[in-house]
Scaffold this motif. Sequence first.
Motif, mmCIF file in Angstrom:
data_model
loop_
_atom_site.group_PDB
_atom_site.id
_atom_site.type_symbol
_atom_site.label_atom_id
_atom_site.label_comp_id
_atom_site.label_asym_id
_atom_site.label_seq_id
_atom_site.Cartn_x
_atom_site.Cartn_y
_atom_site.Cartn_z
ATOM 1 N N LYS A 168 40.255 46.127 39.279
ATOM 2 C CA LYS A 168 40.352 47.177 40.299
ATOM 3 C C LYS A 168 38.959 47.594 40.746
ATOM 4 O O LYS A 168 38.065 47.758 39.926
ATOM 5 N N GLU A 169 38.798 47.755 42.060
ATOM 6 C CA GLU A 169 37.555 48.285 42.617
ATOM 7 C C GLU A 169 37.908 49.477 43.491
ATOM 8 O O GLU A 169 38.790 49.381 44.348
ATOM 9 N N MET A 170 37.222 50.567 43.255
ATOM 10 C CA MET A 170 37.479 51.772 44.021
ATOM 11 C C MET A 170 36.663 51.779 45.315
ATOM 12 O O MET A 170 35.589 51.189 45.388
ATOM 13 N N SER A 202 35.374 54.525 48.619
ATOM 14 C CA SER A 202 35.139 55.948 48.867
ATOM 15 C C SER A 202 35.402 56.264 50.326
ATOM 16 O O SER A 202 35.520 55.371 51.165
ATOM 17 N N GLU A 203 35.513 57.536 50.607
ATOM 18 C CA GLU A 203 35.702 58.014 51.988
ATOM 19 C C GLU A 203 36.914 57.413 52.667
ATOM 20 O O GLU A 203 36.763 56.641 53.606
ATOM 21 N N PRO A 204 38.100 57.693 52.277
ATOM 22 C CA PRO A 204 38.464 58.549 51.142
ATOM 23 C C PRO A 204 38.483 57.752 49.843
ATOM 24 O O PRO A 204 38.618 56.525 49.848
ATOM 25 N N ARG A 205 38.401 58.470 48.736
ATOM 26 C CA ARG A 205 38.441 57.831 47.416
ATOM 27 C C ARG A 205 39.826 57.248 47.212
ATOM 28 O O ARG A 205 40.841 57.945 47.326
ATOM 29 N N ARG A 206 39.873 55.933 46.967
ATOM 30 C CA ARG A 206 41.143 55.226 46.811
ATOM 31 C C ARG A 206 40.852 53.870 46.188
ATOM 32 O O ARG A 206 39.695 53.482 46.051
ATOM 33 N N ILE A 207 41.911 53.141 45.832
ATOM 34 C CA ILE A 207 41.740 51.761 45.377
ATOM 35 C C ILE A 207 41.442 50.924 46.614
ATOM 36 O O ILE A 207 42.228 50.906 47.564
ATOM 37 N N GLY A 208 40.322 50.250 46.609
ATOM 38 C CA GLY A 208 39.948 49.435 47.758
ATOM 39 C C GLY A 208 40.313 47.970 47.603
ATOM 40 O O GLY A 208 40.586 47.269 48.578
ATOM 41 N N ARG A 209 40.350 47.513 46.335
ATOM 42 C CA ARG A 209 40.559 46.079 46.113
ATOM 43 C C ARG A 209 41.146 45.855 44.722
ATOM 44 O O ARG A 209 40.695 46.449 43.747
ATOM 45 N N LEU A 210 42.133 44.972 44.661
ATOM 46 C CA LEU A 210 42.693 44.505 43.396
ATOM 47 C C LEU A 210 42.575 42.987 43.387
ATOM 48 O O LEU A 210 43.262 42.297 44.142
ATOM 49 N N THR A 211 41.665 42.469 42.584
ATOM 50 C CA THR A 211 41.432 41.039 42.492
ATOM 51 C C THR A 211 42.226 40.499 41.304
ATOM 52 O O THR A 211 42.083 40.995 40.190
ATOM 53 N N THR A 212 43.051 39.500 41.570
ATOM 54 C CA THR A 212 43.937 38.974 40.530
ATOM 55 C C THR A 212 43.639 37.510 40.255
ATOM 56 O O THR A 212 43.440 36.721 41.176
ATOM 57 N N GLU A 213 43.610 37.181 38.958
ATOM 58 C CA GLU A 213 43.505 35.793 38.511
ATOM 59 C C GLU A 213 44.751 35.480 37.699
ATOM 60 O O GLU A 213 45.079 36.204 36.754
ATOM 61 N N VAL A 214 45.430 34.388 38.068
ATOM 62 C CA VAL A 214 46.615 33.942 37.346
ATOM 63 C C VAL A 214 46.279 32.585 36.730
ATOM 64 O O VAL A 214 45.970 31.633 37.450
ATOM 65 N N HIS A 215 46.290 32.526 35.403
ATOM 66 C CA HIS A 215 45.990 31.292 34.675
ATOM 67 C C HIS A 215 47.315 30.706 34.180
ATOM 68 O O HIS A 215 48.028 31.340 33.402
ATOM 69 N N ILE A 216 47.627 29.513 34.672
ATOM 70 C CA ILE A 216 48.913 28.882 34.424
ATOM 71 C C ILE A 216 48.702 27.602 33.615
ATOM 72 O O ILE A 216 47.952 26.717 34.043
ATOM 73 N N PRO A 217 49.361 27.489 32.456
ATOM 74 C CA PRO A 217 49.151 26.324 31.586
ATOM 75 C C PRO A 217 49.946 25.098 32.020
ATOM 76 O O PRO A 217 50.646 24.474 31.235
ATOM 77 N N LEU A 218 49.837 24.763 33.284
ATOM 78 C CA LEU A 218 50.528 23.594 33.842
ATOM 79 C C LEU A 218 49.540 22.821 34.703
ATOM 80 O O LEU A 218 48.577 23.395 35.213
ATOM 81 N N PRO A 219 49.788 21.533 34.936
ATOM 82 C CA PRO A 219 48.880 20.749 35.786
ATOM 83 C C PRO A 219 48.954 21.198 37.247
ATOM 84 O O PRO A 219 49.979 21.693 37.710
ATOM 85 N N ALA A 220 47.850 21.009 37.946
ATOM 86 C CA ALA A 220 47.761 21.417 39.346
ATOM 87 C C ALA A 220 48.754 20.693 40.245
ATOM 88 O O ALA A 220 49.117 21.200 41.309
ATOM 89 N N PRO A 274 42.180 55.936 33.871
ATOM 90 C CA PRO A 274 42.611 56.768 34.992
ATOM 91 C C PRO A 274 43.956 56.281 35.571
ATOM 92 O O PRO A 274 44.311 55.108 35.401
ATOM 93 N N PRO A 275 44.629 57.137 36.258
ATOM 94 C CA PRO A 275 45.931 56.762 36.819
ATOM 95 C C PRO A 275 45.877 55.551 37.751
ATOM 96 O O PRO A 275 46.840 54.791 37.822
ATOM 97 N N THR A 276 44.758 55.359 38.440
ATOM 98 C CA THR A 276 44.675 54.221 39.353
ATOM 99 C C THR A 276 44.728 52.890 38.616
ATOM 100 O O THR A 276 45.120 51.875 39.192
ATOM 101 N N ASP A 277 44.375 52.883 37.323
ATOM 102 C CA ASP A 277 44.471 51.652 36.525
ATOM 103 C C ASP A 277 45.916 51.188 36.421
ATOM 104 O O ASP A 277 46.189 49.990 36.303
#
Length: 95
Positions: free
Chosen positions: A38-40, A42-60, A1-4
């Motif tokens: 992505k989590e949708m 409702s009321e109104p139908r929209r993107i409610g949440r975008l959870t992002t994980e960034v994996h970085i190959p470097l030491p903390a 879907p376009p929201t993706d």
Amino acid sequence: PPTDLVGTALGTCIATTMASVAERHQVELKGMTVQVQKEMASEPRRIGRLTTEVHIPLPADHPQRALLEQTALGCPVHRSLPAEMERPTEFFWEG
């Protein structure tokens, strides 16, 4: 879907801006991955949440850690999303 496409835009924006800053500081990010879920809502139908994980190959304890994380959170797409959209971002330093 376009929201993706919104999730895809966020992930690629984070990766691109981090790579640009890393290159300026001679930091190698080869192998970095960004995953956006992505989590949708409702009321109104929209993107409610975008959870992002960034994996970085470097030491903390990498000296550019704060700069790279701030860069990710400041990417233009992240800043363009509405405030009511949840955008949790987690960084995994795996070097």
